[in-house]
Design a protein around this motif. Structure first.
Motif, PDB file in Angstrom:
ATOM      1  N   GLU A 285       3.704 -15.706  15.658  1.00 55.29           N
ATOM      2  CA  GLU A 285       2.476 -15.952  14.911  1.00 55.29           C
ATOM      3  C   GLU A 285       1.354 -14.995  15.282  1.00 55.29           C
ATOM      4  N   THR A 286       1.496 -14.293  16.395  1.00 51.82           N
ATOM      5  CA  THR A 286       0.461 -13.324  16.758  1.00 51.82           C
ATOM      6  C   THR A 286       0.618 -12.000  16.010  1.00 51.82           C
ATOM      7  N   VAL A 287       1.767 -11.802  15.360  1.00 52.35           N
ATOM      8  CA  VAL A 287       1.971 -10.592  14.565  1.00 52.35           C
ATOM      9  C   VAL A 287       1.224 -10.749  13.243  1.00 52.35           C
ATOM     10  N   PRO A 288       0.308  -9.846  12.920  1.00 48.35           N
ATOM     11  CA  PRO A 288      -0.519 -10.006  11.722  1.00 48.35           C
ATOM     12  C   PRO A 288       0.229  -9.695  10.434  1.00 48.35           C
ATOM     13  N   TYR A 289      -0.337 -10.139   9.329  1.00 52.18           N
ATOM     14  CA  TYR A 289       0.245  -9.891   8.014  1.00 52.18           C
ATOM     15  C   TYR A 289       0.425  -8.394   7.752  1.00 52.18           C
ATOM     16  N   SER A 290      -0.436  -7.591   8.329  1.00 47.42           N
ATOM     17  CA  SER A 290      -0.351  -6.145   8.122  1.00 47.42           C
ATOM     18  C   SER A 290       0.991  -5.579   8.560  1.00 47.42           C
ATOM     19  N   ARG A 291       1.700  -6.271   9.449  1.00 47.12           N
ATOM     20  CA  ARG A 291       3.038  -5.818   9.864  1.00 47.12           C
ATOM     21  C   ARG A 291       3.968  -5.702   8.659  1.00 47.12           C
ATOM     22  N   LEU A 292       3.862  -6.643   7.736  1.00 45.62           N
ATOM     23  CA  LEU A 292       4.724  -6.614   6.558  1.00 45.62           C
ATOM     24  C   LEU A 292       4.428  -5.395   5.697  1.00 45.62           C
ATOM     25  N   ASP A 293       3.158  -5.106   5.487  1.00 44.17           N
ATOM     26  CA  ASP A 293       2.799  -3.904   4.722  1.00 44.17           C
ATOM     27  C   ASP A 293       3.307  -2.654   5.428  1.00 44.17           C
ATOM     28  N   GLU A 294       3.123  -2.612   6.747  1.00 49.04           N
ATOM     29  CA  GLU A 294       3.570  -1.456   7.520  1.00 49.04           C
ATOM     30  C   GLU A 294       5.082  -1.294   7.419  1.00 49.04           C
ATOM     31  N   ASN A 319       5.942 -26.283  10.240  1.00 48.88           N
ATOM     32  CA  ASN A 319       4.747 -25.547   9.792  1.00 48.88           C
ATOM     33  C   ASN A 319       4.951 -24.039   9.684  1.00 48.88           C
ATOM     34  N   GLY A 320       6.178 -23.603   9.372  1.00 46.11           N
ATOM     35  CA  GLY A 320       6.406 -22.160   9.281  1.00 46.11           C
ATOM     36  C   GLY A 320       6.565 -21.619   7.877  1.00 46.11           C
ATOM     37  N   GLY A 321       6.414 -22.454   6.876  1.00 50.95           N
ATOM     38  CA  GLY A 321       6.652 -22.010   5.506  1.00 50.95           C
ATOM     39  C   GLY A 321       5.724 -20.911   5.041  1.00 50.95           C
ATOM     40  N   GLY A 322       4.500 -20.930   5.524  1.00 53.32           N
ATOM     41  CA  GLY A 322       3.533 -19.936   5.078  1.00 53.32           C
ATOM     42  C   GLY A 322       3.962 -18.514   5.364  1.00 53.32           C
ATOM     43  N   ARG A 323       4.680 -18.314   6.437  1.00 54.95           N
ATOM     44  CA  ARG A 323       5.083 -16.951   6.771  1.00 54.95           C
ATOM     45  C   ARG A 323       6.209 -16.447   5.865  1.00 54.95           C
ATOM     46  N   LEU A 324       7.034 -17.348   5.340  1.00 52.95           N
ATOM     47  CA  LEU A 324       8.010 -16.922   4.341  1.00 52.95           C
ATOM     48  C   LEU A 324       7.308 -16.563   3.038  1.00 52.95           C
ATOM     49  N   ASP A 326       4.535 -15.222   2.888  1.00 49.87           N
ATOM     50  CA  ASP A 326       3.975 -13.896   3.151  1.00 49.87           C
ATOM     51  C   ASP A 326       4.987 -12.792   2.849  1.00 49.87           C
ATOM     52  N   TYR A 327       6.251 -13.001   3.223  1.00 50.98           N
ATOM     53  CA  TYR A 327       7.273 -11.992   2.914  1.00 50.98           C
ATOM     54  C   TYR A 327       7.360 -11.773   1.410  1.00 50.98           C
ATOM     55  N   MET A 328       7.432 -12.850   0.674  1.00 50.02           N
ATOM     56  CA  MET A 328       7.583 -12.724  -0.770  1.00 50.02           C
ATOM     57  C   MET A 328       6.381 -12.016  -1.383  1.00 50.02           C
ATOM     58  N   LYS A 329       5.203 -12.337  -0.912  1.00 45.50           N
ATOM     59  CA  LYS A 329       3.986 -11.704  -1.414  1.00 45.50           C
ATOM     60  C   LYS A 329       3.965 -10.214  -1.076  1.00 45.50           C
ATOM     61  N   ALA A 330       4.218  -9.879   0.177  1.00 45.65           N
ATOM     62  CA  ALA A 330       4.162  -8.484   0.609  1.00 45.65           C
ATOM     63  C   ALA A 330       5.240  -7.641  -0.061  1.00 45.65           C
ATOM     64  N   PHE A 331       6.427  -8.187  -0.220  1.00 47.59           N
ATOM     65  CA  PHE A 331       7.514  -7.424  -0.832  1.00 47.59           C
ATOM     66  C   PHE A 331       7.220  -7.139  -2.301  1.00 47.59           C
ATOM     67  N   LYS A 332       6.549  -8.051  -2.963  1.00 50.42           N
ATOM     68  CA  LYS A 332       6.170  -7.801  -4.353  1.00 50.42           C
ATOM     69  C   LYS A 332       5.027  -6.797  -4.427  1.00 50.42           C
TER      70      LYS A 332
END
Length: 380
Positions: A285-294, A319-324, A326-332
């Motif tokens: 959880e400490t890895v930011p959303y920007s990791r996905l873009d990177e 409580n981990g659904g939000g990070r999945l 995030d993958y779908m959002k970033a990949f699109k």
């Protein structure tokens, strides 16, 4: 050794229970009982018609990782569990094909034997490698159960446009091992020798081919093999020769290196046909959303495909659904969803658990995730 996903929880749930797999399915050996000698490949051409008919190496579109074959696993990959990975019923009740490809793999056998370096166990031997293949190619679980699920689904919704594919994990012959086994004349292979390591991999590939033929499936193609080692550090001297052997037989050589692992950007030079980059975002959880873009931009720059990652923490109770999401959002947003092959790491059986959950939040995530797959444009 830095193995990000292994450390960040990829396997922490897998040790919570005593595995039922060995009781019902897995042909495990006991140190108290003598084992038969591993079967040696025949010097005669066994004849594999699908290879003779194949005109090119097959690729995957949406490939889900199915971990199995270790005594620590809690999921029995029977028809009940695999059916959730074959088709999906949408909100209206219409049934759709889901994944087109399945990667069967294991990292250790749950009995202190590892299939890749970087763990604390003893290197697996020839018997362990053979047991792993025997586990996959059974009629009522794993590949056999998958074939039946696909056949039954085809009767309900019509045949798919092409056969589903399987990819089989290929263990790493761990450098320096001297007790793996022998191939001829009783002479033990020495994994200080690159040639011996390559010969062991060829033996394993041939054994998989033989077992696949013997199972006589109707709805599945053996498409390729997956290199279990997630970094190139210990295998640079052997992977090109293994790739050449596989490609000559018209099988793909697949790799899923972790984020910034040693050699990830050398994948073409190492002769892998397909390489899927791990973002390693879900598990920490400490890895930011920007990791996905990177990660998306690194994959695009290096011509790589990508992996979606989640495990049992994806359930609402964890409580981990939000990070999945995030993958779908970033990949699109990064045009990965509509242009890349994808692999899907889902822990032990997280997608199955989502599919049977009565929690409304899990239901919403399950439907959105399945739509993410079935609505993807065709990937060539």
């Amino acid at each position: 050794m830095k193995i990000v996903r292994r450390v960040m929880g990829r396997y922490f749930l897998q040790y919570l229970f005593v595995c039922l797999t060995c009781v019902f399915c897995f042909s495990c050996s006991s140190d108290d009982n003598p084992e038969p000698e591993p079967e040696k490949p025949s010097s005669e051409d066994p004849g594999f018609p699908w290879e003779e008919e194949r005109t090119q190496i097959l690729s995957t579109r949406d490939m889900v990782l199915i971990y199995g074959g270790g005594a620590h696993r809690t999921t029995i990959w029977d028809k009940e569990h695999l059916s959730s990975y074959v088709t999906y019923k949408d909100e209206t009740g219409k049934e759709h094909w889901l994944f087109d490809s399945y990667l069967f793999l294991e990292i250790h056998n749950g009995k202190d034997k590892m299939f890749a370096s970087g763990y604390t166990q003893t290197p697996a031997n020839q018997r362990d490698w053979m047991d792993l293949v025997d586990y996959y190619f059974q009629s009522k679980i794993a590949v056999g159960a998958l074939d039946k699920c696909i056949g039954e689904a085809a009767e309900r919704i019509g045949k798919p446009s092409e056969k589903h594919k399987i990819v089989i994990g290929l263990p790493e012959p761990i450098f320096g091992q001297k007790d793996w086994g022998s191939l001829k004349d009783g002479i033990m292979l020495d994994f200080s020798s690159s040639l011996d390591r390559i010969d062991a991999c060829k033996w394993y590939i041939d054994y998989v081919r033989k077992k696949f033929k013997a199972l006589k499936v109707a709805n599945i193609e053996l498409a390729g093999f997956y290199w279990i080692a997630e970094e190139a550090t210990n295998t640079r001297t052997i992977v090109r020769d293994i790739a050449a052997y596989l490609n000559e037989l018209k099988y793909s050589f697949n790799w899923i290196p972790y984020f910034n692992s040693d050699g990830y950007n050398e994948w073409k030079n190492l002769r892998f046909n397909y390489a899927f980059l791990q973002p390693n975002y879900f598990f920490n959880e400490t890895v930011p959303y920007s990791r996905l873009d990177e990660a998306c931009q690194i994959a695009i720059k290096n011509g790589m495909d990508m992996e979606v990652e989640f495990d049992e923490n994806v359930l609402s109770v964890n409580n981990g659904g939000g990070r999945l999401y995030d993958y779908m959002k970033a990949f699109k947003e990064n045009n990965v969803w509509n242009s890349k092959r994808l692999a899907y790491y889902q822990g032990n059986s997280a997608l199955y658990l989502l599919s049977v959950s009565a929690d409304p939040s899990d239901n919403r995530l399950y439907h959105e995730f399945c739509h993410f797959i079935i609505e993807r444009p065709g990937i060539k």
